[in-house]
Structure formats: structure tokens, C-alpha cells
Design an enzyme around this catalytic site. Structure first.
Site, PDB file in Angstrom:
ATOM      1  N   GLU A  32     -26.737-117.547   9.599  1.00 19.28           N
ATOM      2  CA  GLU A  32     -25.833-116.692   9.031  1.00 19.28           C
ATOM      3  C   GLU A  32     -25.708-116.885   7.628  1.00 19.28           C
ATOM      4  O   GLU A  32     -25.516-118.018   7.306  1.00 19.28           O
ATOM      5  CB  GLU A  32     -24.647-117.123   9.743  1.00 19.28           C
ATOM      6  CG  GLU A  32     -23.324-116.560   9.000  1.00 19.28           C
ATOM      7  CD  GLU A  32     -23.200-115.224   8.733  1.00 19.28           C
ATOM      8  OE1 GLU A  32     -22.799-114.896   7.616  1.00 19.28           O
ATOM      9  OE2 GLU A  32     -23.672-114.400   9.889  1.00 19.28           O
ATOM     10  N   GLN A  33     -25.601-115.927   6.720  1.00 20.97           N
ATOM     11  CA  GLN A  33     -25.646-116.254   5.333  1.00 20.97           C
ATOM     12  C   GLN A  33     -24.278-116.751   4.630  1.00 20.97           C
ATOM     13  O   GLN A  33     -24.446-117.562   3.476  1.00 20.97           O
ATOM     14  CB  GLN A  33     -26.322-115.103   4.578  1.00 20.97           C
ATOM     15  CG  GLN A  33     -25.188-114.004   4.818  1.00 20.97           C
ATOM     16  CD  GLN A  33     -25.452-112.583   3.937  1.00 20.97           C
ATOM     17  OE1 GLN A  33     -25.901-112.857   2.628  1.00 20.97           O
ATOM     18  NE2 GLN A  33     -25.304-111.517   4.431  1.00 20.97           N
ATOM     19  N   ARG A 106     -11.035-107.588  15.000  1.00 19.62           N
ATOM     20  CA  ARG A 106     -12.452-108.284  15.014  1.00 19.62           C
ATOM     21  C   ARG A 106     -12.764-109.641  14.625  1.00 19.62           C
ATOM     22  O   ARG A 106     -13.676-109.958  15.599  1.00 19.62           O
ATOM     23  CB  ARG A 106     -13.225-107.643  13.428  1.00 19.62           C
ATOM     24  CG  ARG A 106     -13.342-105.932  13.565  1.00 19.62           C
ATOM     25  CD  ARG A 106     -14.162-105.614  12.288  1.00 19.62           C
ATOM     26  NE  ARG A 106     -15.513-105.972  12.549  1.00 19.62           N
ATOM     27  CZ  ARG A 106     -16.513-105.175  12.964  1.00 19.62           C
ATOM     28  NH1 ARG A 106     -16.069-103.858  13.456  1.00 19.62           N
ATOM     29  NH2 ARG A 106     -17.783-105.549  13.101  1.00 19.62           N
ATOM     30  N   TYR A 215      -3.483 -98.356  16.248  1.00 22.07           N
ATOM     31  CA  TYR A 215      -3.322 -98.848  17.712  1.00 22.07           C
ATOM     32  C   TYR A 215      -3.059-100.377  17.630  1.00 22.07           C
ATOM     33  O   TYR A 215      -3.221-101.041  16.480  1.00 22.07           O
ATOM     34  CB  TYR A 215      -4.767 -98.780  18.250  1.00 22.07           C
ATOM     35  CG  TYR A 215      -5.673 -99.280  17.727  1.00 22.07           C
ATOM     36  CD1 TYR A 215      -6.439-100.601  17.574  1.00 22.07           C
ATOM     37  CD2 TYR A 215      -6.741 -98.200  16.902  1.00 22.07           C
ATOM     38  CE1 TYR A 215      -7.379-101.127  16.997  1.00 22.07           C
ATOM     39  CE2 TYR A 215      -7.808 -98.797  16.247  1.00 22.07           C
ATOM     40  CZ  TYR A 215      -8.134 -99.978  16.097  1.00 22.07           C
ATOM     41  OH  TYR A 215      -9.220-100.507  15.680  1.00 22.07           O
ATOM     42  N   ASP A 305     -26.178-102.644  13.963  1.00 23.45           N
ATOM     43  CA  ASP A 305     -26.149-101.832  12.803  1.00 23.45           C
ATOM     44  C   ASP A 305     -27.345-101.748  12.218  1.00 23.45           C
ATOM     45  O   ASP A 305     -27.560-100.994  11.416  1.00 23.45           O
ATOM     46  CB  ASP A 305     -24.907-102.291  11.831  1.00 23.45           C
ATOM     47  CG  ASP A 305     -23.509-101.541  12.324  1.00 23.45           C
ATOM     48  OD1 ASP A 305     -23.684-100.806  13.353  1.00 23.45           O
ATOM     49  OD2 ASP A 305     -22.655-101.849  11.498  1.00 23.45           O
TER      50      ASP A 305
END
Length: 418
Positions: A32-33, A106, A215, A305
Site C-alpha cells: 500500500e503506497q 467506504r 441513501y 478497477d
């Protein structure tokens, strides 16, 4: 050669991948950067296809603790405030698909997955670490890192997002595609809204060249609001001309959004005005996948992605990354040592690419329909009124994910040329 697998990227897709492999007994090192694990952005939606995977991973209770579970999707005209259609969720989603429809922040999904990965104990988490390039050999993969060091593993899984370095080397440098849409994102406490606007539903407001979705998240304590409008950064929508397109967010001004919304109804404007702060995202993607070779070649695969970035108009970005990870885990379980990684990744690619391409195509189509004008808009509204749930439901999607293909279809693309 080290028996571990290298996972590039520590977002939702990377953590889901590490968790799926750990549950199959495969150790990983995750790169992870950033200096700390976390997730930018705001809310997301998880259909029954994604919550089915989380339940299979034993995370249903953890999801229950942090998510909201809307009772329905309501589609409304953003100008006239009239109802266009609705889809029952809640108990009906459970009855139809056996799993709930969830909405959550998220960061909460990221934290849920990170806790599960750490509990498994088979993943080495490396912060401040980014892959620069890789080289594949018959025995494994050697990764060169930004700090000049190298790392070896049996396979490399690129979960490093839209601007993936793994993808650039595997498939060649290809520019991302600008959608011509901008997303204003914000959140507001439910307690700060009038009672009718606190309803436990997903609401989608449609108008020419724009739409708004809101929502509940965090058990209904907050409301996530996303407004998508036609436009580009630096042309009346915040940001500076020439702003870094890879930047996640740019400063957003409420006045710009108000102008872009046009003659919106009072119900929608009161929701917009209640949001205390907005961030602005330029929406980019890539063309839909055309073959299994875009998912995996040899000992290197792309997930989430990095392989199939999605526009948000089917609410499946996180779900497809989770499905990718689950599929690979199913292929590897029970793990056999040594793993035939080229064969396993070929099975993965053959299982996933057509479904992911279909979701990409439907997402792109929905964007055109949501922002439609003229006769297309009239036809959309008429179809929703007449067909209702038959038009809004997606059984082909929510019944997933499909079980892995038993054998990969031979393809000249599946083995990368060296």
C-alpha cells in the site's frame, strides 16, 4: 522463490483479494503506497451479489454493525418531484436473493475487510510501499519497488486501481477515458434533516444532464449524497484548469453545484443545501473488457478497477472487486501445493471477464439514460411507470457471483510474451 503472492494495492479490492487468498491458505504480502490504511470517498451500495460474498466470508455480523439496509429504491423527477418508479429492497431483496441490499461508508467496508485480513494472520501488510515494475519468470514474479528494493512471489495480483502500474506493464500504457461527468459528493447527519428526508430508502433524482442519489449509511445516522452533472474540471465546476486528473478529490463549491442542478424541486434542493461540505470527483473509466487476456496473463492478474473500472451508474464498483476476489479464492480452495498459478489465473480470467464487461456496458448505458433529454427522457420515464420493478431489478446481477469455470478456454493471449 518465495511461496507468497504479491498483492499491489491496499484498497477495498486489494484487501478483499488478500482475505480470499488467506481463507484458502495462501500467504500474501500486500503493498500500500499510503502511510496508513484508509479509504477516501463517501458511501457505496452493495447489492445481494456482494453481501452474499461477505456472508460466505463470515462477515455478515460485521456488515450488520456498520451498514444500513434500505427498504426501497425510489426514482423521482428532479424538476417536478414526481415518482417515476420504485424497487422494493429490504425484506423483498432477502426473499428474492437470500441476501440483503446494503449501503455503507467506504471507510467502514475498508475497516471491516482490514480487520478480517489481520485476523487471518496470513498477510504481511506493507505501508509506504509501491510497486514500480515487475518481471515474470517460469518460477514466479519479481517486483521492483519505488524504494529500489525487490520482492519475489509466486504470482502478482494488481489491485492498484484505475491508474494501475501493473496494468500499464501487462497491457501497455493506455490513457483512461474521461466520462464527461463530475460527481459532487457529501454527507449530512440524518438528525440535521427533516423527518421525511431521513427515510430508509435509496432515492435517485433524474433530470436532463444530471442526477442525484442519496441513501443512509452508518446504520442510518448519516445520509450520503452524490450529485453527478455533465462537465469537466476547471470549467465552472471547481478545480483548476490542468488539475491532476489522478487526484481523487478537488475543492467543490456549493454554488457551482446549484447552477448545474438547474430548476430542481424544493425537496431535492433542501437535501443539497443541508450538506455542509462537498468534494468533487472527475469520473473516468476504460472501455469494456474484450477478452480474458485483459484479466490475467501468465502469473499476473488484474482485479477490480485495475481490470474493469466502472462508472457508478449501476452501483457495482466495490461489488465487482469483491466478486473478483471471491472467485479467485474459490479456485484456490482447497489450496494445492504447489499452485499452478498460470492455470488458476486463466480459470479466474475466463470466469470473470464477460460478467465484468457486461457490468461495464450496463453502467455506461445507465449514465446515458439517467442524463437523457428529449424523447429518450420521455421514453425512460414512461417505461419506468409501466414496467416498474421489472425494469429496475437486475436478477442476472444480484444472483451472482457465478461459480468459477472448470477449465479455461484456450486463448493465445493468456500467456504473456516475454
Amino acid at each position: 522463490m518465495n511461496q507468497q503472492v504479491i498483492v499491489a494495492g491496499g484498497g477495498i479490492g486489494g484487501l478483499a483479494c488478500a482475505l480470499a487468498l488467506a481463507r484458502s491458505g495462501v500467504p500474501t504480502v500486500l503493498l500500500e503506497q499510503a502511510a496508513a490504511f484508509g479509504e477516501v470517498g463517501a458511501g457505496l451500495q452493495l447489492g445481494p451479489n456482494a453481501t452474499r460474498v461477505l456472508a460466505d466470508w463470515g462477515l455478515a455480523d460485521a456488515l450488520q454493525a456498520c451498514a444500513a439496509f434500505p427498504e426501497a429504491l425510489h426514482v423521482r423527477d428532479a424538476h417536478r418531484s414526481t415518482d417515476l418508479g420504485q424497487l422494493r429492497l429490504g425484506a423483498m431483496a432477502l426473499a428474492r436473493y437470500g441476501q440483503p441490499y446494503a449501503t455503507l461508508h467506504r471507510a467502514d467496508l475498508h475497516a471491516l475487510l482490514l480487520d478480517a485480513v489481520q485476523e487471518q494472520g496470513l498477510t504481511e501488510l506493507r505501508l509506504n510501499t509501491r510497486l514500480a515494475s515487475f518481471a515474470e519468470t517460469p518460477a514466479g514474479v519479481s517486483a521492483s519497488l519505488d524504494d529500489g528494493s525487490t520482492l519475489t512471489g509466486e504470482a502478482l495480483l494488481g489491485c492498484d486501481g484505475l491508474w494501475s502500474r501493473v496494468r500499464s506493464q501487462l497491457l501497455g500504457a493506455q490513457p483512461v477515458r474521461a466520462s464527461g461527468h463530475l460527481a459532487y459528493r457529501g454527507m449530512v447527519r440524518a438528525a440535521d434533516l427533516p423527518m421525511p428526508q431521513r427515510a430508509n430508502v435509496v432515492t435517485a433524482w433524474l433530470a436532463p444532464r444530471m442526477h442525484v442519489v442519496h441513501y443512509p449509511v452508518r446504520g442510518g445516522e448519516w445520509m450520503n449524497v452524490v450529485a453527478v452533472v455533465d462537465g469537466v474540471l476547471g470549467q465552472g465546476h471547481g478545480g483548476e484548469p490542468g488539475a491532476d486528473p489522478q487526484g481523487w478529490t478537488h475543492e467543490a463549491q456549493a454554488a457551482d453545484l446549484r447552477r448545474a442542478l438547474g430548476p430542481a424541486c424544493s425537496d431535492l434542493l433542501s437535501m443539497i443545501d443541508a450538506v455542509p461540505m462537498w468534494s468533487l470527483w472527475a469520473l473516468n473509466d476504460r472501455p469494456a473488457m474484450t477478452g480474458a487476456h485483459e484479466h490475467a496473463q501468465g502469473r499476473v492478474a488484474l482485479l477490480g478497477d485495475a481490470a474493469h473500472p466502472l462508472r457508478p451508474y449501476l452501483a457495482q464498483g466495490a461489488a465487482m472487486a469483491i466478486e473478483d476476489a471471491w472467485t479467485l479464492g474459490r479456485i484456490l480452495k482447497p489450496v494445492r501445493s504447489p499452485v499452478d498459478w498460470p492455470h488458476a489465473l486463466a480459470r479466474f480470467a475466463d470466469t470473470r471477464w464477460q460478467r465484468n464487461a457486461r457490468v461495464q456496458q450496463h453502467s455506461q448505458r445507465n449514465g446515458r439514460i439517467f442524463h437523457a433529454t428529449g424523447l429518450v427522457r420521455w421514453g425512460r420515464d414512461t417505461a419506468m411507470r409501466w414496467l416498474g420493478e421489472r425494469l429496475l431489478d437486475n436478477p442476472w446481477l444480484y444472483d451472482g457471483p457465478p461459480e468459477p469455470a472448470q477449465h479455461p478456454i484456450p486463448s493465445p493471449h493468456l500467456k504473456r510474451k516475454t
